[in-house]
Design a protein around this motif. Sequence first.
Motif, mmCIF file in Angstrom:
data_model
loop_
_atom_site.group_PDB
_atom_site.id
_atom_site.type_symbol
_atom_site.label_atom_id
_atom_site.label_comp_id
_atom_site.label_asym_id
_atom_site.label_seq_id
_atom_site.Cartn_x
_atom_site.Cartn_y
_atom_site.Cartn_z
ATOM 1 N N UNK A 181 3.525 -1.432 -7.724
ATOM 2 C CA UNK A 181 3.097 -2.129 -6.507
ATOM 3 C C UNK A 181 2.713 -3.574 -6.784
ATOM 4 N N UNK A 182 2.597 -3.934 -8.066
ATOM 5 C CA UNK A 182 2.354 -5.343 -8.393
ATOM 6 C C UNK A 182 3.574 -6.208 -8.080
ATOM 7 N N UNK A 194 -5.301 -4.323 -4.578
ATOM 8 C CA UNK A 194 -4.741 -3.187 -3.846
ATOM 9 C C UNK A 194 -3.865 -2.325 -4.746
ATOM 10 N N UNK A 195 -2.996 -2.984 -5.510
ATOM 11 C CA UNK A 195 -2.087 -2.235 -6.380
ATOM 12 C C UNK A 195 -2.842 -1.515 -7.485
ATOM 13 N N UNK A 196 -3.775 -2.210 -8.131
ATOM 14 C CA UNK A 196 -4.478 -1.620 -9.271
ATOM 15 C C UNK A 196 -5.447 -0.529 -8.835
ATOM 16 N N UNK A 197 -6.121 -0.715 -7.692
ATOM 17 C CA UNK A 197 -7.059 0.303 -7.212
ATOM 18 C C UNK A 197 -6.337 1.609 -6.895
ATOM 19 N N UNK A 256 0.824 -1.218 0.000
ATOM 20 C CA UNK A 256 0.000 0.000 0.000
ATOM 21 C C UNK A 256 0.855 1.265 0.000
ATOM 22 N N UNK A 257 1.849 1.430 0.913
ATOM 23 C CA UNK A 257 2.649 2.660 0.848
ATOM 24 C C UNK A 257 3.452 2.784 -0.442
ATOM 25 N N UNK A 269 -10.702 0.678 -11.971
ATOM 26 C CA UNK A 269 -12.012 0.086 -11.687
ATOM 27 C C UNK A 269 -11.876 -1.421 -11.512
ATOM 28 N N UNK A 270 -11.087 -2.056 -12.385
ATOM 29 C CA UNK A 270 -10.839 -3.494 -12.250
ATOM 30 C C UNK A 270 -10.225 -3.811 -10.895
#
Length: 224
Positions: A179-180, A170-173, A88-89, A109-110
């Motif tokens: 972050x992936x 989490x990464x895509x949102x 997340x960070x 959105x995905x």
Amino acid sequence: MSRVAAICYAVGLPLALVELVFLPVGHFDWPPGWLFIGFLVVAYGASALILAWVNPVIYRARSRFQPGTKRWDLILLWLMLPAMIAEIPFAALDAGRMSWSMVPAFIVVLGYVLLGAGIALGTWAQAVNRFFEPGVRLQRERGQHVISTGPYAIVRHPGYVSALMVFAGLALALASWWALIPAAWASAILILRTQREDALLRAELDGYADYAQRTRFRLVPGLW
């Protein structure tokens, strides 16, 4: 869970989430961060209320690692934990401050779809499985038996499917490709964990081998 503990969780977890999102950004004027936090608070809050209603014993089962948790599982969890904490960070630093990633809106959105579906699936799995603990062990003192209803009729490890969806979501949102990377690391450790847990259950849990023959797919229906 006591009332005091419940209040501490209800207040402390959102505050920790605010820190994880906004400390890397450096300021609070970032609307995608507030949208992200609001979504998680509502989704996990709804999940907690549902579980408190349909399977309240799950809170005691998941409150700590119980005696008998396999040593290899604790090692895998310690290898996975840094990536889980960093995701997340790292995503917030990317999307909210450095702008390393250019992520289309439909991918964001995905990400929210994956997050919502993953949280819902995890809630469903915990609702039907009173043996859903944070660590891998044989729960003989609790009379552990095979759970084959709900999502367990589709795949053998729906809780892990839920976690994989959440890691990616989490990464895509938060609109971060970078972050992936920690998400992929955590996912790889989790997949290894499913393999070890599946082998343990086949060898030591009565009826699991027969269940595995009926429910052939470990994580992905129709594929694997």
